[in-house]
Scaffold this active site. Structure first.
Site, short mmCIF file in Angstrom:
data_model
loop_
_atom_site.label_atom_id
_atom_site.label_comp_id
_atom_site.label_asym_id
_atom_site.label_seq_id
_atom_site.Cartn_x
_atom_site.Cartn_y
_atom_site.Cartn_z
N CYS A 2 0.86 -1.18 0.00
CA CYS A 2 0.00 0.00 0.00
C CYS A 2 0.90 1.24 0.00
O CYS A 2 2.11 1.15 0.16
CB CYS A 2 -0.86 0.03 1.25
N ARG A 27 1.55 1.58 -5.97
CA ARG A 27 1.76 0.59 -4.90
C ARG A 27 0.46 -0.14 -4.55
O ARG A 27 0.47 -1.17 -3.88
CB ARG A 27 2.31 1.28 -3.65
N TRP A 75 -3.80 -1.78 -1.45
CA TRP A 75 -3.85 -3.04 -2.21
C TRP A 75 -4.32 -4.06 -1.20
O TRP A 75 -3.60 -4.39 -0.25
CB TRP A 75 -2.48 -3.41 -2.77
N ASN A 101 0.65 -0.09 6.26
CA ASN A 101 1.11 -0.95 5.16
C ASN A 101 1.78 -2.15 5.81
O ASN A 101 2.70 -2.00 6.60
CB ASN A 101 2.12 -0.21 4.27
N GLY A 102 1.29 -3.36 5.49
CA GLY A 102 1.89 -4.56 6.07
C GLY A 102 0.80 -5.54 6.48
O GLY A 102 -0.35 -5.42 6.05
N GLU A 484 9.30 -14.51 -19.66
CA GLU A 484 9.11 -13.10 -19.33
C GLU A 484 8.14 -12.43 -20.30
O GLU A 484 7.26 -11.67 -19.89
CB GLU A 484 10.46 -12.39 -19.33
N LYS A 488 4.60 -10.65 -19.20
CA LYS A 488 4.25 -9.28 -19.59
C LYS A 488 2.86 -9.25 -20.22
O LYS A 488 2.02 -8.44 -19.88
CB LYS A 488 5.29 -8.72 -20.57
N GLU A 491 -0.03 -10.12 -17.61
CA GLU A 491 -0.28 -9.26 -16.45
C GLU A 491 -0.83 -7.88 -16.84
O GLU A 491 -1.40 -7.20 -16.00
CB GLU A 491 0.97 -9.11 -15.58
N HIS A 507 5.69 -32.33 -26.19
CA HIS A 507 5.28 -33.15 -25.04
C HIS A 507 3.95 -32.68 -24.47
O HIS A 507 3.75 -32.69 -23.26
CB HIS A 507 6.38 -33.12 -23.98
N LYS A 606 2.80 -2.97 -7.36
CA LYS A 606 4.18 -2.90 -7.83
C LYS A 606 5.11 -3.80 -7.02
O LYS A 606 6.02 -4.40 -7.55
CB LYS A 606 4.70 -1.46 -7.75
C1 AGP Z 1 6.72 -8.16 -12.97
O1 AGP Z 1 6.25 -7.49 -14.11
C2 AGP Z 1 5.68 -8.23 -11.89
N1 AGP Z 1 5.18 -6.95 -11.56
C3 AGP Z 1 6.10 -9.06 -10.70
O2 AGP Z 1 6.25 -10.38 -11.15
C4 AGP Z 1 7.42 -8.66 -10.00
O3 AGP Z 1 8.52 -8.93 -10.84
C5 AGP Z 1 7.56 -9.52 -8.74
O4 AGP Z 1 6.49 -9.20 -7.87
C6 AGP Z 1 8.89 -9.33 -8.02
O5 AGP Z 1 9.02 -8.00 -7.59
P1 AGP Z 1 10.45 -7.51 -7.04
O6 AGP Z 1 11.41 -7.63 -8.17
O7 AGP Z 1 10.22 -6.11 -6.59
O8 AGP Z 1 10.82 -8.44 -5.91
#
Ligand code: AGP
Length: 611
Positions: A2, A27, A75, A101-102, A484, A488, A491, A507, A606
């Site tokens: 958050c 965040r 969040w 936050n936490g 990767e 992308k 997400e 397979h 994030k």
């Molecule tokens: C990547 O596009 C995502 N937002 C997510 O997988 C991110 O890489 C993951 O949460 C790890 O975050 P960090 O690198 O801040 O630890």
């Protein structure tokens, strides 16, 4: 994760905290709220949805005036994203408010005890127990800080929290344990925030609070004490970047801006760390004597999400150049698996934010086993940066887009430097080391050439934007690139996408192929090219809509592809730095064409600072 912000000073607090909150929206953005002291009384406003919804719901300005306020963008962890569960939360009297936050891990027993004492809860959040505890400890003899101290002694879990109450209307109290909080210091005004981006427009002078510290901010200044209430002194740091780094400029989204920053950020990752003379890298932050590095017999790379993909690439390159065996581990698995960490193992935790809960826990588990743990992170003063035995900053600058792009290529750049460094301490020759160093220095220019295809890639995105599934294929060091690329796409465009080793198609997954299935293949000229080419012929024979990432000049692939995106040639192990760029742009344009919020995709945040 958050976003938290607080202000105390001479100016009207509302516009300051709202603007700051918007810079923290990446965040978390499912609800938000603000508490302020207006006419000596606490006023709380909160709203489901984005911060602009909160702004629209605020009463007329006279009811929102005041020079002290706290605010929060959420969040959701406990309790669905709605107005009731939005922060700030208040006690039964409505005179004490907090933002948090936490995660409070022992909130259930605390809630039961407080209900028995007569407290009325209105939300399903863990956070609400905090403010009722403070209320419980507020007696005629005890001041607000006393009540906060007593409360924190009873909390288990992580919290970055700020308290505002009209019991003491000229005071903010901030507490840090496991979730970041920084103090911003300006002329006769003070800020508290989850990260620097919220307040950099006001000041570059910050203090990074440490765990188990409490900061009391008033108009006259601030004081930090530890859990024993002993005063703590911190150096004031001066942030070395400015507001332009966190503004979109001419770009429609932060993600697109950050994709285009990569020629610079890749250079930032290796600049000052290459030794052309000796054909090696210089990673001073590892804080380890060469003799100890020489004895390294095993490497563990631990991460989540995109950072896990950069770790996978690290495995290929470090093993290839140094012949040191490398384990790549999901942090969420590593932390609970009771990992075997032999002597002479180097554990690296890789995290853009430096705050990912699973990665932090994996780091602490490895440290508890006596391992040397190093951090590869992007955020100065983050928990990983502070708690590891050393490490390397990737210098990618603030990454605002939830979908990680420039951090990924910077992490891969560090993997290359690490591989060359460890390799040159073993069997990698000066000539080979030099070749890597020199080619790395050409990568930013080669990335520029790929970015110049942005509009053409947008046209390709139009052809797959209505797909429901997609497959990404790659081999060797480009298999993690396929993973990767798939991450992308899914997400930010919400199209289901899977990354697969190209040879694995036979397979099972090949059963999915038909004329509606886009298959994106990373197939640059490398030792495995012919193998990949035959895999793609199998795919093409089943009418897949093939999009290939090919090396400039390779017309063979074009004949079996619906679309081909060309990337410059480079050393095989450096190809991920180039091959990922078209995949980032493809995902970006598909999501944009589908009309989604690219920078703040649904359900995501994030940094995942909760389990
Ligand atoms: C990547 O596009 C995502 N937002 C997510 O997988 C991110 O890489 C993951 O949460 C790890 O975050 P960090 O690198 O801040 O630890």
């Amino acid at each position: 994760m958050c976003g938290i912000v607080g202000y105390i000073g001479q100016r009207n607090a509302l516009p300051i905290v709202i603007e700051a909150l918007k810079r923290l929206e990446y965040r978390g953005y499912d609800s938000s709220g603000i508490a302020l002291i207006n006419d000596n009384k606490l006023a709380v406003y909160k709203k489901q949805g984005k911060i602009v919804e909160l702004e629209r719901s605020l009463p007329e300005p006279s009811k929102c005036e005041g020079n002290i306020a706290i605010a929060h963008t959420r969040w959701a962890t406990h309790g669905e994203p709605n107005e009731i569960n939005a922060h700030p939360h208040t006690d039964c009297t409505g005179r004490i408010s907090i933002v948090h936050n936490g995660i409070i891990e022992n909130y259930k027993p605390l809630r039961e005890q407080l209900i028995k004492l007569g407290h009325k809860f209105v939300s399903q959040t863990d956070t609400e127990v905090i403010v009722h505890l403070i209320e419980q400890f507020m007696t005629s003899e005890s001041c607000l800080e006393d009540a906060v101290y007593e409360t924190t002694k009873r909390l288990e879990g992580t919290y970055g929290l700020v308290v505002l109450s009209d019991h003491d209307p000229n005071k903010l109290i901030a507490v840090r344990k496991g979730s970041p909080l920084i103090i911003g210091i300006a002329d006769n005004e003070y800020f508290i925030a989850s990260d620097v981006s919220a307040i950099i427009i006001h000041t570059k002078r910050v203090i990074y609070m440490q765990d188990n510290e409490i900061c009391v901010l008033t108009h006259e200044g601030f004081e930090i004490t530890n859990i024993d209430r002993a005063k703590v002194k911190h150096e004031i740091s001066v942030v070395d970047w400015d507001i332009s780094a966190i503004e979109k400029g001419d770009f429609k989204h932060f993600m697109l801006k950050e994709i285009f920053e990569q020629p610079v950020t890749i250079n930032n990752a290796y600049r000052g760390r290459i030794d052309e003379q000796m054909g090696t890298a210089r990673l001073g932050g590892l804080n380890l004597p060469l003799k100890e590095l020489r004895r390294v017999k095993k490497v563990h790379l631990v991460a989540c999400g995109t950072s896990f993909h950069s770790a996978m690439i690290g495995k290929y390159i470090i093993e290839d150049l140094s012949r040191i065996p490398v384990n790549v581990e999901y942090a969420s698995e590593y932390r609970y698996r009771n990992p075997i960490i032999p002597e002479d193992t180097l554990v690296f935790v890789i995290s853009q934010s430096g705050e990912t809960a699973d990665t932090l826990a994996a780091m602490r588990e490895a440290k508890a086993k006596g391992a040397t743990v190093l951090g590869i992170t992007n955020v100065v003063g983050s928990s990983i940066a502070r708690e590891t035995d050393g490490g390397t900053y990737i210098h990618a600058g603030s990454e605002i887009g939830v979908a990680s792009t420039k951090a990924f290529t910077s992490q891969v750049t560090i993997m290359v430097l690490l591989a060359v460094f460890l390799g040159r301490m073993r069997s990698l020759s000066p000539v080979d080391g030099m070749e890597y160093i020199r080619e790395l220095d050409k990568i930013p220019g080669k990335v520029e050439r790929i970015l110049a295809q942005n509009e053409a890639i947008r046209e390709i995105a139009k052809s797959i934007k209505d797909s429901t599934n997609a497959l990404y294929l790659g081999r060797g060091v480009n298999f993690p690139v396929a993973l990767e690329g798939a991450l992308k796409l899914k997400e930010i465009s919400y199209i289901h996408a899977e990354g697969y080793p190209a040879a694995e198609m036979k397979h099972g997954p090949i059963a999915l192929i038909d004329e509606n299935m886009p298959v994106v293949a990373v197939a640059p000229r490398d030792p495995l090219y012919e193998k990949v080419y035959s895999n793609l012929q199998e795919v093409r024979a089943r009418k897949a809509r093939l999009i290939t990432i090919a090396t400039e000049g390779d017309t063979q692939l074009e004949q079996i592809s619906e679309h081909t995106i060309y990337i410059p040639d480079t050393l095989s192990n450096l190809q991920p730095l180039l091959a990922v760029i078209p995949l980032q742009l493809l995902a970006y344009h598909v999501a944009d064409l589908r009309g989604f919020d690219v920078d703040q995709p649904r359900n995501l945040a994030k940094s995942v600072t909760v389990e």
